[in-house]
Design an enzyme around this catalytic site. Structure first.
Site, PDB file in Angstrom:
ATOM      1  N   GLU A 164      54.836 -24.977 -39.247  1.00 35.12           N
ATOM      2  CA  GLU A 164      54.487 -25.527 -37.938  1.00 35.12           C
ATOM      3  C   GLU A 164      55.745 -25.540 -37.074  1.00 35.12           C
ATOM      4  O   GLU A 164      56.781 -26.062 -37.483  1.00 35.12           O
ATOM      5  CB  GLU A 164      53.921 -26.946 -38.107  1.00 35.12           C
ATOM      6  CG  GLU A 164      53.479 -27.539 -36.787  1.00 35.12           C
ATOM      7  CD  GLU A 164      52.312 -28.516 -36.942  1.00 35.12           C
ATOM      8  OE1 GLU A 164      51.525 -28.375 -37.890  1.00 35.12           O
ATOM      9  OE2 GLU A 164      52.214 -29.422 -36.104  1.00 35.12           O
ATOM     10  N   ARG A 165      55.648 -24.935 -35.909  1.00 38.50           N
ATOM     11  CA  ARG A 165      56.796 -24.840 -34.988  1.00 38.50           C
ATOM     12  C   ARG A 165      57.982 -24.129 -35.640  1.00 38.50           C
ATOM     13  O   ARG A 165      59.138 -24.491 -35.396  1.00 38.50           O
ATOM     14  CB  ARG A 165      57.233 -26.220 -34.487  1.00 38.50           C
ATOM     15  CG  ARG A 165      56.113 -27.101 -33.984  1.00 38.50           C
ATOM     16  CD  ARG A 165      55.264 -26.425 -32.956  1.00 38.50           C
ATOM     17  NE  ARG A 165      54.137 -27.257 -32.533  1.00 38.50           N
ATOM     18  CZ  ARG A 165      53.170 -26.801 -31.748  1.00 38.50           C
ATOM     19  NH1 ARG A 165      53.162 -25.555 -31.319  1.00 38.50           N
ATOM     20  NH2 ARG A 165      52.196 -27.592 -31.383  1.00 38.50           N
ATOM     21  N   GLU A 291      48.117 -38.030 -33.672  1.00 39.62           N
ATOM     22  CA  GLU A 291      47.550 -36.694 -33.461  1.00 39.62           C
ATOM     23  C   GLU A 291      46.464 -36.361 -34.488  1.00 39.62           C
ATOM     24  O   GLU A 291      46.536 -35.359 -35.199  1.00 39.62           O
ATOM     25  CB  GLU A 291      48.667 -35.643 -33.463  1.00 39.62           C
ATOM     26  CG  GLU A 291      49.669 -35.883 -32.339  1.00 39.62           C
ATOM     27  CD  GLU A 291      50.713 -34.792 -32.180  1.00 39.62           C
ATOM     28  OE1 GLU A 291      51.078 -34.168 -33.183  1.00 39.62           O
ATOM     29  OE2 GLU A 291      51.145 -34.577 -31.033  1.00 39.62           O
ATOM     30  N   ARG A 324      56.621 -42.634 -39.505  1.00 37.50           N
ATOM     31  CA  ARG A 324      56.937 -42.112 -38.176  1.00 37.50           C
ATOM     32  C   ARG A 324      56.276 -42.924 -37.063  1.00 37.50           C
ATOM     33  O   ARG A 324      55.165 -43.424 -37.215  1.00 37.50           O
ATOM     34  CB  ARG A 324      56.525 -40.638 -38.079  1.00 37.50           C
ATOM     35  CG  ARG A 324      57.313 -39.768 -39.039  1.00 37.50           C
ATOM     36  CD  ARG A 324      56.855 -38.337 -39.029  1.00 37.50           C
ATOM     37  NE  ARG A 324      57.406 -37.548 -37.939  1.00 37.50           N
ATOM     38  CZ  ARG A 324      56.689 -36.862 -37.065  1.00 37.50           C
ATOM     39  NH1 ARG A 324      55.366 -36.896 -37.086  1.00 37.50           N
ATOM     40  NH2 ARG A 324      57.270 -36.130 -36.145  1.00 37.50           N
ATOM     41  N   ASP A 370      58.284 -36.002 -26.467  1.00 40.01           N
ATOM     42  CA  ASP A 370      58.244 -35.066 -27.594  1.00 40.01           C
ATOM     43  C   ASP A 370      59.271 -33.946 -27.444  1.00 40.01           C
ATOM     44  O   ASP A 370      58.900 -32.821 -27.128  1.00 40.01           O
ATOM     45  CB  ASP A 370      56.822 -34.473 -27.691  1.00 40.01           C
ATOM     46  CG  ASP A 370      56.585 -33.765 -29.014  1.00 40.01           C
ATOM     47  OD1 ASP A 370      57.426 -33.904 -29.911  1.00 40.01           O
ATOM     48  OD2 ASP A 370      55.551 -33.079 -29.134  1.00 40.01           O
ATOM     49  N   GLU A 398      61.228 -26.057 -30.418  1.00 36.08           N
ATOM     50  CA  GLU A 398      59.849 -25.984 -29.926  1.00 36.08           C
ATOM     51  C   GLU A 398      59.763 -25.894 -28.401  1.00 36.08           C
ATOM     52  O   GLU A 398      59.065 -25.037 -27.862  1.00 36.08           O
ATOM     53  CB  GLU A 398      59.055 -27.200 -30.430  1.00 36.08           C
ATOM     54  CG  GLU A 398      57.623 -27.234 -29.922  1.00 36.08           C
ATOM     55  CD  GLU A 398      56.815 -28.388 -30.505  1.00 36.08           C
ATOM     56  OE1 GLU A 398      57.344 -29.141 -31.350  1.00 36.08           O
ATOM     57  OE2 GLU A 398      55.641 -28.529 -30.114  1.00 36.08           O
TER      58      GLU A 398
HETATM   59  C1  GCU Z   1      54.732 -32.168 -31.720  1.00 36.59           C
HETATM   60  C2  GCU Z   1      54.454 -30.808 -32.279  1.00 36.59           C
HETATM   61  C3  GCU Z   1      53.492 -30.874 -33.413  1.00 36.59           C
HETATM   62  C4  GCU Z   1      53.968 -31.887 -34.438  1.00 36.59           C
HETATM   63  C5  GCU Z   1      54.199 -33.217 -33.775  1.00 36.59           C
HETATM   64  C6  GCU Z   1      54.819 -34.255 -34.697  1.00 36.59           C
HETATM   65  O1  GCU Z   1      53.616 -32.645 -31.048  1.00 36.59           O
HETATM   66  O2  GCU Z   1      53.963 -29.976 -31.270  1.00 36.59           O
HETATM   67  O3  GCU Z   1      53.400 -29.602 -33.977  1.00 36.59           O
HETATM   68  O4  GCU Z   1      53.061 -32.028 -35.472  1.00 36.59           O
HETATM   69  O5  GCU Z   1      55.094 -33.057 -32.729  1.00 36.59           O
HETATM   70  O6  GCU Z   1      56.015 -34.500 -34.561  1.00 36.59           O
HETATM   71  O7  GCU Z   1      54.148 -34.830 -35.529  1.00 36.59           O
END
Ligand code: GCU
Length: 684
Positions: A164-165, A291, A324, A370, A398
């Site tokens: 991811e990223r 998220e 987190r 972010d 990112e």
């Molecule tokens: C950002 C990022 C995500 C990631 C998220 C996180 O939004 O785009 O890919 O999962 O941060 O830090 O949890």
């Protein structure tokens, strides 16, 4: 390998006779009496590194036959040179992972001593850094202790091999839905991390999907243990990201309610199982209620309930929970002007201060949104006096050019770390909060999202290696300057050609400001393409559910986050910071649009209007990106041909793409405002 960057800053360019070679050459014997695994790593690194630097075989012995040697070991560990070189005063100044390096005047030997084996390893890497940056060693008298206890890297790697990223290839940890069996590359990564000073890693993405949820089961634990063993030999502790809903998804329970006794028991048994496989396991990293990830909110519980349940399970083994704080409403209605994503972390967590167990650490992103190119510092950091906190940076670029554009992030991180929060009056900088000293926290430190993948040069853009190295060095000592770190990295990576050092240094040091210039102006952020976040799209996030708006209309732009007339976010800051941000007069230019909605004709401290600032920075940004191409081109012959070509190509791509940014942003604001560029440049 010089041609590819695989060895990164551990290249160890041979030193030519004359160039301090003669001084170092006497130290071609290593004396070490201890057999511990981490010490063996230290000896191996030192003998290989010095061997490459001097172009000769380095002998390793257990006893000192006289003459100038390099001796290393723990205090009282049986190495006579170590024991006679360091007196009580030095020994008591060395903290658990620290080390001392000193010349034994009688023999001319270089002596590395530490109170722990990890200190010996850091001392060995430090000595290698001194050699490869060609510093004098004949008067050495060094005492170094890491400022931060936890110096962690977070992989966002998935079991299918994707990252991811990630902008540098596939995962080095996972392939074909299994943990990689050949761990050579993982070992080489461990070297890079340890040599920059890091001591902890979580190997899987914070978004823990179906298969990764099973890492804490018998199906994967034996393989996870093998990865942990590789890191252990470099004194790096392994953590796993876990799925908050594990009891439901892999445990067969009907709930993940943190106050349910069966759920608590499930996690206790799970911790026992994990520690049986990995006795020095670090703990769990958790993204919950964030998220769309599951979390305690489902059961009407809060983050303290959720994290304490896990902390209780890990406690008997000395494990910790890193929880987190990236929690916000990601289903916002853009019409709703009262909800402000920037407020979210503080609003969620601040009221919970005092409720977290002492083996929980809250991990807070450096800014409230972010990882944008420019954000204010998160007001949550330091605001919870009785809660352990650590800061989270993003090494992977990112929102800062995805390792196609050059953006040396150490200067950005330095600004954050030096930021005065007034949490306890003056002298309450972020770095003193995250090192635990301000509030006397038991646990604290740094985390950052890694930028590596299986690209041969690790980071895609070779110059992005400087961000990984720089992160480790800052975590060790946040008082190092961005220039010092850059210089170390350049010399270690490319050797000591003075022209090269000064050119690359200036490129790195200018790069963040250049990137900011042609992308998002005055702290506004988010003018990127949705999802992948690469490239300009001014309204890409304007009518979305993610809470990311700039509110540009025909009169002006920016987000009113004042207490007086806006969302009240500014009031999350203490003391003078609140006053500074609340008032449009005192708000610094670079954050103006983060805190205020102003007309395009508003005059900045710089003397420019907002609209003219947008035009100027975008035109200049492109010119400055083009200069990067020219500056790098001047280094032909000073770096390997392939590296020269590779970086040159990235910089050319950046300069081209910067034009895309310039023209989209300028055109957008010209059309919105109807105000022409005072200098009459081409706007479409
Ligand atoms: C950002 C990022 C995500 C990631 C998220 C996180 O939004 O785009 O890919 O999962 O941060 O830090 O949890």
């Amino acid at each position: 390998t010089k041609q590819t960057g695989y060895h990164a800053w551990l290249e160890f360019h041979p030193i030519a006779p004359g160039e301090r070679y003669d001084q170092y050459a006497v130290h071609s014997r290593i004396v070490c009496t201890e057999k511990d695994e981490v010490i063996r790593t230290a000896v191996q690194e030192l003998s290989q590194g010095i061997g490459k630097l001097l172009g000769k075989e380095i002998r390793v012995a257990e006893s000192d036959a006289g003459g100038a040697v390099i001796a290393l070991g723990t205090f009282g560990g049986g190495n006579a040179l170590v024991d006679r070189t360091f007196g009580e005063e030095t020994r008591s100044a060395i903290k658990p992972e620290g080390f001392a390096i000193k010349i034994d005047q009688a023999s001319g030997s270089i002596v590395v001593g530490a109170s722990s084996t990890s200190g010996v390893l850091y001392g060995a890497f430090h000595l290698l850094r001194l050699f490869s940056t060609k510093q004098a060693v004949n008067e050495l008298d060094v005492i170094e202790n890491p400022v931060n206890m936890l110096r962690m890297i977070n992989q966002w790697d998935n079991i299918d091999g994707s990252i991811e990223r990630g902008y540098a290839g596939k995962s080095i940890f996972f392939e074909n839905n299994r943990i990689t069996t050949d761990l050579t590359r993982v070992r080489d990564y461990a070297r890079l991390l340890a040599s920059s000073g890091l001591n902890a890693i979580s190997i899987n993405n914070v978004n823990v999907h179906k298969w990764e949820s099973k890492f804490i089961t018998g199906e994967y634990l034996p393989d996870v243990a093998k990865v942990a063993a590789v890191f252990r030999s470099f004194s790096i502790k392994l953590f796993l990201s876990v799925n908050y809903a594990s009891p439901l998804e892999i445990g067969g329970l009907s709930t993940a309610d943190p106050l349910d006794p069966a759920v608590r028991e499930w996690w206790r048994a799970k911790a026992a199982e994990v520690y049986a496989a990995i006795p020095d396991f670090g703990g769990f990293l958790v993204k919950a209620d964030s998220e769309n990830r599951p979390g305690p909110f489902t059961y009407d519980r809060d983050h303290a309930d959720g994290s304490n349940m896990l902390a209780e399970a890990l406690k008997p083994y000395g494990g910790i929970v890193i929880w987190r704080c990236f929690v916000y409403n990601c289903k916002q209605d853009w019409r709703d002007r009262a909800t402000d994503r920037a407020r979210a972390a503080y609003d969620h967590f601040k009221p919970l201060d005092g409720r977290f167990m002492d083996n929980v650490i809250l991990q807070v992103k450096n800014g409230p949104m972010d990882f944008q190119v420019r954000e204010p510092v998160s007001p949550l950091i330091g605001a919870m006096e009785t809660t352990n906190q650590m800061i989270e940076f993003q090494i992977t670029q990112e929102y800062t050019g995805q390792q196609r554009h050059l953006c040396y992030l150490v200067p950005q991180w330095k600004e954050v770390l030096d930021f005065e929060t007034y949490a306890k009056g003056e002298g309450s900088s972020i770095k003193r909060i995250v090192d635990g000293s301000l509030h006397g926290n038991k646990l604290s430190g740094f985390a950052a999202v890694s930028n590596i993948g299986d690209d041969v040069n690790w980071t895609g853009h070779l110059l992005a290696q400087a961000n990984l190295y720089g992160y480790g060095r800052l975590a060790w000592n946040p008082d190092l300057s961005a220039e010092e770190i850059a210089e170390e990295w350049i010399r270690m990576t490319f050797g000591g050609d003075e022209k090269l050092v000064s050119v690359v240094m200036s490129m790195l040091m200018d790069s963040w400001s250049i990137y900011e210039a042609y992308t998002s102006p005055l702290g506004v952020g988010w003018m990127v393409n949705p999802d992948h976040h690469y490239g300009p799209n001014v309204d890409g996030y304007e009518y979305s559910k993610w809470g990311t708006y700039h509110f540009a209309d025909c009169h002006g732009i920016g987000v009113d986050r004042t207490k007086a007339t806006g969302t009240g976010y500014a009031a999350q800051y203490k003391g003078a910071n609140y006053d500074t941000y609340e008032s449009v007069e005192s708000c610094p230019d670079e954050l103006l649009l983060f805190f205020h909605h102003v007309p395009y004709t508003h005059v900045l401290h710089s003397g420019q209007t907002v609209i003219q600032h947008i035009y100027n920075t975008h035109f200049e940004g492109v010119e400055r990106a083009e200069q990067l191409v020219a500056r790098w081109a001047s280094l032909e012959g000073s770096v390997g041909e392939l590296v020269h070509k590779h970086v040159g190509e990235r910089l050319a791509e950046q300069a081209g793409h910067a034009k895309e940014w310039r023209d989209m942003i300028n055109t957008y604001f010209f059309r919105k405002s109807g105000i022409a560029d005072a200098l009459g440049r081409k706007i479409y």
